[in-house]
Design a protein around this motif. Sequence first.
Motif, PDB file in Angstrom:
ATOM      1  N   TYR A 140      89.756  13.632  55.361  1.00 18.50           N
ATOM      2  CA  TYR A 140      90.751  12.800  56.045  1.00 18.50           C
ATOM      3  C   TYR A 140      91.291  13.475  57.304  1.00 18.50           C
ATOM      4  CZ  TYR A 140      90.694   9.460  52.203  1.00 18.50           C
ATOM      5  OH  TYR A 140      90.295   8.507  51.296  1.00 18.50           O
ATOM      6  N   GLY A 141      91.319  14.793  57.299  1.00 18.52           N
ATOM      7  CA  GLY A 141      91.719  15.485  58.514  1.00 18.52           C
ATOM      8  C   GLY A 141      90.791  15.186  59.670  1.00 18.52           C
ATOM      9  N   ALA A 142      89.480  15.189  59.375  1.00 21.76           N
ATOM     10  CA  ALA A 142      88.500  14.891  60.420  1.00 21.76           C
ATOM     11  C   ALA A 142      88.489  13.412  60.785  1.00 21.76           C
ATOM     12  CB  ALA A 142      87.106  15.325  59.958  1.00 21.76           C
ATOM     13  N   LEU A 143      88.693  12.538  59.789  1.00 23.40           N
ATOM     14  CA  LEU A 143      88.619  11.101  60.030  1.00 23.40           C
ATOM     15  C   LEU A 143      89.827  10.579  60.809  1.00 23.40           C
ATOM     16  CD1 LEU A 143      87.060   8.453  59.509  1.00 23.40           C
ATOM     17  CD2 LEU A 143      88.379   8.218  57.377  1.00 23.40           C
ATOM     18  N   PHE A 144      91.022  11.029  60.432  1.00 27.29           N
ATOM     19  CA  PHE A 144      92.250  10.468  61.002  1.00 27.29           C
ATOM     20  C   PHE A 144      93.045  11.452  61.861  1.00 27.29           C
ATOM     21  CE2 PHE A 144      92.277   7.608  57.026  1.00 27.29           C
ATOM     22  CZ  PHE A 144      91.656   6.567  57.699  1.00 27.29           C
ATOM     23  N   GLY A 145      92.590  12.694  61.961  1.00 28.76           N
ATOM     24  CA  GLY A 145      93.333  13.669  62.736  1.00 28.76           C
ATOM     25  C   GLY A 145      94.564  14.202  62.033  1.00 28.76           C
ATOM     26  N   TRP A 146      94.571  14.129  60.696  1.00 28.22           N
ATOM     27  CA  TRP A 146      95.721  14.597  59.933  1.00 28.22           C
ATOM     28  C   TRP A 146      95.735  16.115  59.812  1.00 28.22           C
ATOM     29  CZ3 TRP A 146      95.282  10.913  55.059  1.00 28.22           C
ATOM     30  CH2 TRP A 146      95.636   9.614  55.449  1.00 28.22           C
ATOM     31  N   GLU A 147      96.934  16.665  59.754  1.00 31.72           N
ATOM     32  CA  GLU A 147      97.166  18.038  59.328  1.00 31.72           C
ATOM     33  C   GLU A 147      97.968  17.980  58.031  1.00 31.72           C
ATOM     34  OE1 GLU A 147      99.151  19.643  62.744  1.00 31.72           O
ATOM     35  OE2 GLU A 147      97.258  20.159  63.736  1.00 31.72           O
ATOM     36  N   PHE A 148      98.069  19.104  57.338  1.00 33.90           N
ATOM     37  CA  PHE A 148      98.654  19.076  56.004  1.00 33.90           C
ATOM     38  C   PHE A 148      99.650  20.210  55.804  1.00 33.90           C
ATOM     39  CE2 PHE A 148      94.491  17.151  55.915  1.00 33.90           C
ATOM     40  CZ  PHE A 148      94.709  15.965  55.231  1.00 33.90           C
ATOM     41  N   ARG A 149     100.664  19.905  54.988  1.00 33.64           N
ATOM     42  CA  ARG A 149     101.593  20.941  54.565  1.00 33.64           C
ATOM     43  C   ARG A 149     101.984  20.662  53.119  1.00 33.64           C
ATOM     44  NH1 ARG A 149     106.837  19.410  58.266  1.00 33.64           N
ATOM     45  NH2 ARG A 149     107.615  17.624  57.064  1.00 33.64           N
ATOM     46  N   PRO A 150     102.388  21.689  52.359  1.00 33.28           N
ATOM     47  CA  PRO A 150     102.695  21.495  50.942  1.00 33.28           C
ATOM     48  C   PRO A 150     103.853  20.522  50.733  1.00 33.28           C
ATOM     49  CG  PRO A 150     102.398  23.815  51.438  1.00 33.28           C
ATOM     50  CD  PRO A 150     102.440  23.109  52.754  1.00 33.28           C
ATOM     51  N   GLY A 151     103.743  19.733  49.670  1.00 34.35           N
ATOM     52  CA  GLY A 151     104.812  18.833  49.245  1.00 34.35           C
ATOM     53  C   GLY A 151     105.269  19.211  47.857  1.00 34.35           C
ATOM     54  N   PRO A 152     106.087  18.368  47.214  1.00 37.38           N
ATOM     55  CA  PRO A 152     106.560  18.655  45.843  1.00 37.38           C
ATOM     56  C   PRO A 152     105.393  18.840  44.883  1.00 37.38           C
ATOM     57  CG  PRO A 152     107.802  16.850  46.813  1.00 37.38           C
ATOM     58  CD  PRO A 152     106.658  17.123  47.746  1.00 37.38           C
ATOM     59  N   GLN A 153     105.538  19.768  43.967  1.00 35.86           N
ATOM     60  CA  GLN A 153     104.439  20.135  43.063  1.00 35.86           C
ATOM     61  C   GLN A 153     104.672  19.683  41.619  1.00 35.86           C
ATOM     62  OE1 GLN A 153     101.723  22.089  44.638  1.00 35.86           O
ATOM     63  NE2 GLN A 153     102.914  21.285  46.368  1.00 35.86           N
ATOM     64  N   GLN A 154     105.586  18.729  41.384  1.00 35.98           N
ATOM     65  CA  GLN A 154     105.908  18.333  40.014  1.00 35.98           C
ATOM     66  C   GLN A 154     104.705  17.814  39.243  1.00 35.98           C
ATOM     67  OE1 GLN A 154     108.059  18.265  42.318  1.00 35.98           O
ATOM     68  NE2 GLN A 154     110.004  18.930  41.444  1.00 35.98           N
ATOM     69  N   LEU A 155     103.794  17.127  39.926  1.00 33.11           N
ATOM     70  CA  LEU A 155     102.621  16.573  39.263  1.00 33.11           C
ATOM     71  C   LEU A 155     101.367  17.384  39.539  1.00 33.11           C
ATOM     72  CD1 LEU A 155     103.237  12.772  39.911  1.00 33.11           C
ATOM     73  CD2 LEU A 155     103.896  14.142  37.930  1.00 33.11           C
ATOM     74  N   GLY A 156     101.534  18.634  40.005  1.00 32.92           N
ATOM     75  CA  GLY A 156     100.406  19.474  40.342  1.00 32.92           C
ATOM     76  C   GLY A 156     100.329  19.711  41.835  1.00 32.92           C
TER      77      GLY A 156
END
Length: 267
Positions: free
Chosen positions: A40-56
């Motif tokens: 998805y990073g390559a497809l949409f130009g998204w970058e990522f950062r950590p979010g809440p980990q309650q569900l993993g």
Amino acid sequence: MTDAPGSAGPNGTAPARHAPGTPCWVSLMVHGLAATEDFYGALFGWEFRPGPQQLGPYVRALLAGREVAGIGQLPPDRQLPIAWTPYFASRNADLTAETVRSCGGTIGVGPLDAADAGRLAIGSDPSGAVFGVWQPAAHLGTAVSDVPGTPAWNELLTFESATVAKFYRTVFGYEEEPVVSADFDYVTLHLGGRPVAGVHGLGQALPRDRGPHWVTYFQVADARDALDLLVHLGGTVLGPVRDTPQGRVVAVADPEGARFALLQRPD
């Protein structure tokens, strides 16, 4: 698909808080988190950062620094369908969850707190389609729309529209606008006179291997260019490119099989 406005304001702006019932977030649970980020990073130009980990393990996708979607990792022993899930805004997730149950739906996860971000529940409607409920705190939801790489529309594919549309109307307070046609079963859900989601009854044409499910449309600058890139990245084309009044549309799937659609707005 009949109407496909953005979930936030024009020109990439967003309201401070999504009105209750508005689709406010989309999230995907997968087995290979790193590979999915690459896709998805390559497809949409998204970058990522950590979010809440309650569900993993979970990350938030950002476009130009603004949050647009979430991706989490399933436990190795969970063999759940890989699918994008829309979340609908709520002032009180616990009360909405109770309404879901009283209307014939089920709640499979929560309600529970996602750190200081907000409170969530994940449930399914009476036909079995999975959706989420989001009560915002620090995290209000999708922060930008109407630009390539952002969610543009959510549409429920189900057996028939009338019964399930009544469920969502009761839970979230929608108004309904059905398409009057002998061979096309479609209801657009409105809030405050604005279309926010669609319900498409497919009858026996509904894919039996998936059952009723929500489909998220993501906006792209050019559908054919995005399609070529998607295939190069390991995605799958599920149908022909279609020209509609709302733009050029094509159904696709990512390498793990999550179905979604690409939408190129009309010029």
